[in-house]
Design a protein around this motif. Structure first.
Motif, PDB file in Angstrom:
ATOM      1  N   UNK A  90      34.349  37.365  56.721  1.00  0.00           N
ATOM      2  CA  UNK A  90      35.641  37.254  56.032  1.00  0.00           C
ATOM      3  C   UNK A  90      36.324  35.936  56.390  1.00  0.00           C
ATOM      4  N   UNK A  91      36.266  35.557  57.654  1.00  0.00           N
ATOM      5  CA  UNK A  91      36.890  34.286  58.061  1.00  0.00           C
ATOM      6  C   UNK A  91      36.220  33.107  57.354  1.00  0.00           C
ATOM      7  N   UNK A  92      34.889  33.159  57.228  1.00  0.00           N
ATOM      8  CA  UNK A  92      34.166  32.049  56.604  1.00  0.00           C
ATOM      9  C   UNK A  92      34.363  32.012  55.090  1.00  0.00           C
ATOM     10  N   UNK A  93      34.766  33.129  54.513  1.00  0.00           N
ATOM     11  CA  UNK A  93      34.888  33.211  53.049  1.00  0.00           C
ATOM     12  C   UNK A  93      36.116  32.486  52.518  1.00  0.00           C
ATOM     13  N   UNK A  94      36.936  31.956  53.402  1.00  0.00           N
ATOM     14  CA  UNK A  94      38.070  31.161  52.926  1.00  0.00           C
ATOM     15  C   UNK A  94      37.502  29.817  52.456  1.00  0.00           C
ATOM     16  N   UNK A  95      37.336  29.661  51.145  1.00  0.00           N
ATOM     17  CA  UNK A  95      36.898  28.367  50.612  1.00  0.00           C
ATOM     18  C   UNK A  95      35.410  28.213  50.422  1.00  0.00           C
ATOM     19  N   UNK A  96      34.614  29.221  50.642  1.00  0.00           N
ATOM     20  CA  UNK A  96      33.171  29.096  50.368  1.00  0.00           C
ATOM     21  C   UNK A  96      32.584  30.455  49.985  1.00  0.00           C
ATOM     22  N   UNK A  97      31.373  30.402  49.395  1.00  0.00           N
ATOM     23  CA  UNK A  97      30.707  31.644  48.993  1.00  0.00           C
ATOM     24  C   UNK A  97      30.050  32.256  50.220  1.00  0.00           C
ATOM     25  N   UNK A  98      30.348  33.513  50.493  1.00  0.00           N
ATOM     26  CA  UNK A  98      29.742  34.189  51.641  1.00  0.00           C
ATOM     27  C   UNK A  98      29.160  35.527  51.209  1.00  0.00           C
ATOM     28  N   UNK A  99      27.900  35.744  51.592  1.00  0.00           N
ATOM     29  CA  UNK A  99      27.284  37.052  51.378  1.00  0.00           C
ATOM     30  C   UNK A  99      27.026  37.671  52.754  1.00  0.00           C
TER      31      UNK A  99
ATOM     32  N   UNK B  53      30.391  25.119  62.659  1.00  0.00           N
ATOM     33  CA  UNK B  53      29.110  24.772  62.027  1.00  0.00           C
ATOM     34  C   UNK B  53      29.193  24.919  60.507  1.00  0.00           C
ATOM     35  N   UNK B  54      30.035  25.849  60.048  1.00  0.00           N
ATOM     36  CA  UNK B  54      30.133  26.132  58.601  1.00  0.00           C
ATOM     37  C   UNK B  54      31.059  25.151  57.884  1.00  0.00           C
ATOM     38  N   UNK B  55      31.697  24.246  58.643  1.00  0.00           N
ATOM     39  CA  UNK B  55      32.749  23.433  58.008  1.00  0.00           C
ATOM     40  C   UNK B  55      32.233  22.637  56.791  1.00  0.00           C
ATOM     41  N   UNK B  56      30.970  22.208  56.815  1.00  0.00           N
ATOM     42  CA  UNK B  56      30.445  21.460  55.667  1.00  0.00           C
ATOM     43  C   UNK B  56      29.599  22.319  54.737  1.00  0.00           C
ATOM     44  N   UNK B  57      29.543  23.616  54.998  1.00  0.00           N
ATOM     45  CA  UNK B  57      28.698  24.496  54.181  1.00  0.00           C
ATOM     46  C   UNK B  57      29.500  25.054  53.011  1.00  0.00           C
ATOM     47  N   UNK B  58      28.908  24.984  51.824  1.00  0.00           N
ATOM     48  CA  UNK B  58      29.576  25.569  50.651  1.00  0.00           C
ATOM     49  C   UNK B  58      29.187  27.037  50.504  1.00  0.00           C
ATOM     50  N   UNK B  59      28.116  27.443  51.182  1.00  0.00           N
ATOM     51  CA  UNK B  59      27.666  28.831  51.049  1.00  0.00           C
ATOM     52  C   UNK B  59      27.072  29.299  52.373  1.00  0.00           C
ATOM     53  N   UNK B  60      27.339  30.558  52.708  1.00  0.00           N
ATOM     54  CA  UNK B  60      26.870  31.127  53.983  1.00  0.00           C
ATOM     55  C   UNK B  60      26.261  32.501  53.727  1.00  0.00           C
ATOM     56  N   UNK B  61      25.111  32.746  54.352  1.00  0.00           N
ATOM     57  CA  UNK B  61      24.514  34.082  54.344  1.00  0.00           C
ATOM     58  C   UNK B  61      24.601  34.630  55.760  1.00  0.00           C
TER      59      UNK B  61
ATOM     60  N   UNK C 202      37.155  46.756  53.796  1.00  0.00           N
ATOM     61  CA  UNK C 202      38.549  47.182  53.860  1.00  0.00           C
ATOM     62  C   UNK C 202      39.427  46.296  54.725  1.00  0.00           C
ATOM     63  N   UNK C 203      38.842  45.265  55.351  1.00  0.00           N
ATOM     64  CA  UNK C 203      39.718  44.408  56.163  1.00  0.00           C
ATOM     65  C   UNK C 203      40.384  43.380  55.234  1.00  0.00           C
ATOM     66  N   UNK C 204      41.574  42.867  55.605  1.00  0.00           N
ATOM     67  CA  UNK C 204      42.224  41.880  54.747  1.00  0.00           C
ATOM     68  C   UNK C 204      41.271  40.714  54.469  1.00  0.00           C
ATOM     69  N   UNK C 205      41.131  40.342  53.215  1.00  0.00           N
ATOM     70  CA  UNK C 205      40.210  39.258  52.842  1.00  0.00           C
ATOM     71  C   UNK C 205      38.804  39.757  52.565  1.00  0.00           C
ATOM     72  N   UNK C 206      38.573  41.057  52.749  1.00  0.00           N
ATOM     73  CA  UNK C 206      37.238  41.630  52.549  1.00  0.00           C
ATOM     74  C   UNK C 206      36.741  41.494  51.117  1.00  0.00           C
ATOM     75  N   UNK C 207      37.691  41.345  50.184  1.00  0.00           N
ATOM     76  CA  UNK C 207      37.304  41.201  48.772  1.00  0.00           C
ATOM     77  C   UNK C 207      36.707  39.825  48.475  1.00  0.00           C
ATOM     78  N   UNK C 208      36.833  38.883  49.416  1.00  0.00           N
ATOM     79  CA  UNK C 208      36.297  37.524  49.191  1.00  0.00           C
ATOM     80  C   UNK C 208      34.804  37.423  49.537  1.00  0.00           C
ATOM     81  N   UNK C 209      34.282  38.454  50.209  1.00  0.00           N
ATOM     82  CA  UNK C 209      32.872  38.447  50.619  1.00  0.00           C
ATOM     83  C   UNK C 209      32.066  39.324  49.665  1.00  0.00           C
ATOM     84  N   UNK C 210      30.857  38.899  49.364  1.00  0.00           N
ATOM     85  CA  UNK C 210      29.942  39.778  48.620  1.00  0.00           C
ATOM     86  C   UNK C 210      29.148  40.564  49.658  1.00  0.00           C
ATOM     87  N   UNK C 211      29.309  41.868  49.665  1.00  0.00           N
ATOM     88  CA  UNK C 211      28.657  42.729  50.666  1.00  0.00           C
ATOM     89  C   UNK C 211      27.382  43.314  50.076  1.00  0.00           C
TER      90      UNK C 211
END
Ligand SMILES: C[S@@+](CC[C@H](N)C(=O)[O-])C[C@H]1O[C@@H](n2cnc3c(N)ncnc32)[C@H](O)[C@@H]1O
Length: 249
Positions: free
Chosen positions: A54-63, A35-43, A77-86
């Motif tokens: 974290x999975x969705x944050x590859x290539x888009x803004x995720x909060x 569902x997120x494939x065309x989304x540039x941002x996800x909450x 602390x999970x790999x890729x966790x730095x790509x998400x805004x928590x």
């Protein structure tokens, strides 16, 4: 508004460490990724330990929003966790001053809202954060199936493997209140090697599809599709899940 943020199942770091062990069947994960494939941002509201965020944050803004610091810490602390805004906040009241292409609540987060008032507040948060063309999705278990019946500490006992602690014995004992549709359940864990035990009770509300449809109709949202499972089947009265997908009205 009821106080949900004190639920020790998510707040206590000792218990948060077991969450990913007990929730390893991520059917919602596949559906939401698609569902997120065309989304540039996800909450992600109630993002928990953040595997999906974290999975969705590859290539888009995720909060990822969750009131439980212990759950967010696992996510960070999970790999890729730095790509998400928590963001440590409550989905009923959080206001981010930003709109998203997709707003989602997975893992039955919607059921932590124990009253109609709390559900209404969560629906308002979804509406406030949706782009005009954005979509929302969440899941709630269907009360018609009465899946809690017959489950107790003994027949729910099973074993899990924890990467550091070894084999864990886990159990779950529910009690359903027909007057409020609130299920109180106790989750227990015992580390076999040391005998160390942890337990905590939590509450979730079961809402019928009819009640949920009425609440959404009274909000600023509109449902386009009702699914009955994360495999994508349409909703029917005995479906396992109640999953509305929709947009701003
Ligand atoms: C069953 S977990 C689901 C986590 C994640 N979405 C998933 O799919 O694994 C429920 C989550 O809801 C969070 N939660 C509880 N009350 C909340 C609230 N008022 N607002 C947002 N999240 C809440 C808990 O802290 C917990 O992380």
């Amino acid at each position: 508004m009821t106080d949900l943020t004190e639920d020790p199942l998510y707040r206590d770091p000792d218990l948060a460490q077991f969450y990913d062990l007990t929730n390893q069947w991520w059917v919602d994960f596949d559906y939401c990724t698609s569902l997120a494939s065309n989304a540039a941002s996800v909450l992600d509201l109630g993002c928990g330990t953040g595997e999906l965020a974290v999975a969705l944050a590859q290539g888009r803004r995720v909060i990822g929003v969750d009131p439980a610091a212990a759950m967010l810490e696992v996510g960070r602390n999970r790999p890729g966790g730095d790509k998400v805004t928590w963001v440590q906040a409550d989905a009923r009241t959080v206001r981010l001053d930003e709109r998203f292409d997709l707003v989602l609540l997975t893992g039955h987060v919607f059921q932590v809202f124990l009253t109609q008032e709390d559900q209404k507040a969560a629906l308002a948060t979804i509406a406030t954060h949706l782009n005009p063309n954005g979509r929302f999705i969440f899941d709630s278990r269907n009360p018609r199936l009465r899946t809690w019946e017959g489950r107790n500490r003994h027949n729910s006992l099973h074993q899990l493997e924890h990467p550091q602690l070894g084999t864990i014995e886990a159990w779950n004992e529910p009690t359903y209140d027909e007057a409020t549709n609130i299920l109180t359940y106790e989750n227990g864990y015992r580390v076999l090697a040391t005998g160390q035990a942890f337990s905590a009770s939590a509450q979730i509300r079961y809402t019928s599809q009819e009640e949920l449809a009425a609440s959404i109709a009274a909000s600023e949202l509109v449902v386009e599709t009702w699914l009955g499972s994360w495999e994508g089947d349409p909703f029917y009265p005995e479906a396992k899940e109640i999953i509305p997908i929709g947009r701003l009205a």
